[in-house]
Design a protein around this motif. Structure first.
Motif, mmCIF file in Angstrom:
data_model
loop_
_atom_site.group_PDB
_atom_site.id
_atom_site.type_symbol
_atom_site.label_atom_id
_atom_site.label_comp_id
_atom_site.label_asym_id
_atom_site.label_seq_id
_atom_site.Cartn_x
_atom_site.Cartn_y
_atom_site.Cartn_z
ATOM 1 N N MET A 1 0.855 -1.134 -0.005
ATOM 2 C CA MET A 1 -0.026 0.062 -0.161
ATOM 3 C C MET A 1 0.918 1.179 -0.134
ATOM 4 N N LEU A 2 0.813 2.195 -1.032
ATOM 5 C CA LEU A 2 1.460 3.474 -1.142
ATOM 6 C C LEU A 2 0.788 4.731 -0.203
ATOM 7 N N GLU A 3 -0.593 4.622 -0.416
ATOM 8 C CA GLU A 3 -1.114 5.958 0.078
ATOM 9 C C GLU A 3 -2.587 5.451 0.622
ATOM 10 N N VAL A 4 -3.261 6.191 1.473
ATOM 11 C CA VAL A 4 -4.539 6.004 1.931
ATOM 12 C C VAL A 4 -5.069 7.491 2.109
ATOM 13 N N THR A 5 -6.441 7.364 1.373
ATOM 14 C CA THR A 5 -7.190 8.500 1.722
ATOM 15 C C THR A 5 -8.420 8.151 2.281
ATOM 16 N N ALA A 6 -9.327 9.224 2.291
ATOM 17 C CA ALA A 6 -10.532 8.815 2.907
ATOM 18 C C ALA A 6 -11.394 7.970 2.333
ATOM 19 N N GLN A 7 -11.282 7.635 0.928
ATOM 20 C CA GLN A 7 -12.220 7.085 0.018
ATOM 21 C C GLN A 7 -11.356 5.930 -0.548
ATOM 22 N N ALA A 8 -10.163 6.083 -0.877
ATOM 23 C CA ALA A 8 -9.484 4.882 -1.654
ATOM 24 C C ALA A 8 -7.859 4.714 -0.889
ATOM 25 N N VAL A 9 -7.293 3.774 -1.703
ATOM 26 C CA VAL A 9 -5.981 3.553 -1.390
ATOM 27 C C VAL A 9 -5.184 3.366 -2.733
ATOM 28 N N VAL A 10 -3.919 3.610 -2.543
ATOM 29 C CA VAL A 10 -3.169 3.487 -3.824
ATOM 30 C C VAL A 10 -2.291 2.203 -3.659
ATOM 31 N N LEU A 11 -2.249 0.975 -4.362
ATOM 32 C CA LEU A 11 -1.701 -0.065 -4.135
ATOM 33 C C LEU A 11 -0.786 -0.289 -5.262
ATOM 34 N N GLU A 12 0.375 -0.937 -4.738
ATOM 35 C CA GLU A 12 1.181 -1.532 -5.690
ATOM 36 C C GLU A 12 1.492 -2.908 -5.624
ATOM 37 N N ASP A 13 1.557 -3.625 -6.800
ATOM 38 C CA ASP A 13 1.600 -4.978 -6.938
ATOM 39 C C ASP A 13 2.167 -5.498 -8.160
ATOM 40 N N ALA A 14 2.260 -6.717 -8.476
ATOM 41 C CA ALA A 14 2.737 -7.312 -9.586
ATOM 42 C C ALA A 14 2.277 -6.762 -10.764
ATOM 43 N N GLU A 15 0.812 -6.692 -10.792
ATOM 44 C CA GLU A 15 -0.146 -6.371 -11.900
ATOM 45 C C GLU A 15 0.121 -4.906 -12.346
ATOM 46 N N ALA A 16 -0.078 -3.851 -11.536
ATOM 47 C CA ALA A 16 0.053 -2.489 -11.663
ATOM 48 C C ALA A 16 0.823 -1.936 -10.593
ATOM 49 N N PRO A 17 1.914 -1.074 -11.369
ATOM 50 C CA PRO A 17 2.712 -0.255 -10.210
ATOM 51 C C PRO A 17 1.931 0.723 -9.185
ATOM 52 N N HIS A 18 1.022 1.375 -9.801
ATOM 53 C CA HIS A 18 -0.114 2.264 -8.909
ATOM 54 C C HIS A 18 -1.238 1.841 -9.330
ATOM 55 N N ARG A 19 -2.213 1.498 -8.518
ATOM 56 C CA ARG A 19 -3.638 1.008 -8.733
ATOM 57 C C ARG A 19 -4.493 1.654 -7.700
ATOM 58 N N VAL A 20 -5.290 2.595 -8.004
ATOM 59 C CA VAL A 20 -6.162 3.196 -7.139
ATOM 60 C C VAL A 20 -7.534 2.216 -6.977
ATOM 61 N N VAL A 21 -7.690 1.878 -5.672
ATOM 62 C CA VAL A 21 -8.706 1.034 -5.288
ATOM 63 C C VAL A 21 -9.622 1.697 -4.184
#
Length: 129
Positions: A1-21
């Motif tokens: 996990m790279l970042e957390v906001t009130a509504q989403a997180v920015v994840l990093e994994d093998a599929e995508a370097p920066h994915r907002v969920v």
């Protein structure tokens, strides 16, 4: 996990370097798992008053009530529907209210000048703004 906001997180994994969920989607995912829970850090004091001596807090709160009466016409503990005294009523300038408060406090045994009331009033609103 790279970042957390009130509504989403920015994840990093093998599929995508920066994915907002979206957090709702993350928590609903069957594969979501909390791996560790850090110890909770104590919250900071809600105000600087917690650090002062009780006498200083009492004096600050006493002044606050008088300053708010000068500014708003009524003390903070006024009953609902109360009307300001004539010297604090609508159409009275702040300078006149400072004078009235200084005279009131001086009559009650707490000699103070209108300049001091005005200075404390300005400082109060500078610090709370």
């Amino acid at each position: 996990m790279l970042e957390v906001t009130a509504q989403a997180v920015v994840l990093e994994d093998a599929e995508a370097p920066h994915r907002v969920v979206a957090l709702l989607d993350l928590f609903a995912a069957e594969t979501f798992e909390v791996l560790f829970r850090p110890e909770r850090i104590p919250l900071p004091a809600s105000s600087g008053l917690d650090l002062l001596l009780a006498a200083a807090v009492q004096q600050a709160l006493w002044w606050e009530g008088h300053i708010l009466e000068v500014v708003h016409g009524l003390p903070p503990d006024a009953e609902p529907g109360a009307t300001p005294r004539e010297e604090y009523g609508a159409g009275t300038s702040l300078a006149a209210r400072d004078e009235a408060k200084a005279a009131e406090l001086s009559r009650s045994g707490r000699p103070v000048t209108a300049y001091t009331v005005a200075r404390l009033r300005r400082r109060y609103f500078k610090d709370v703004a």
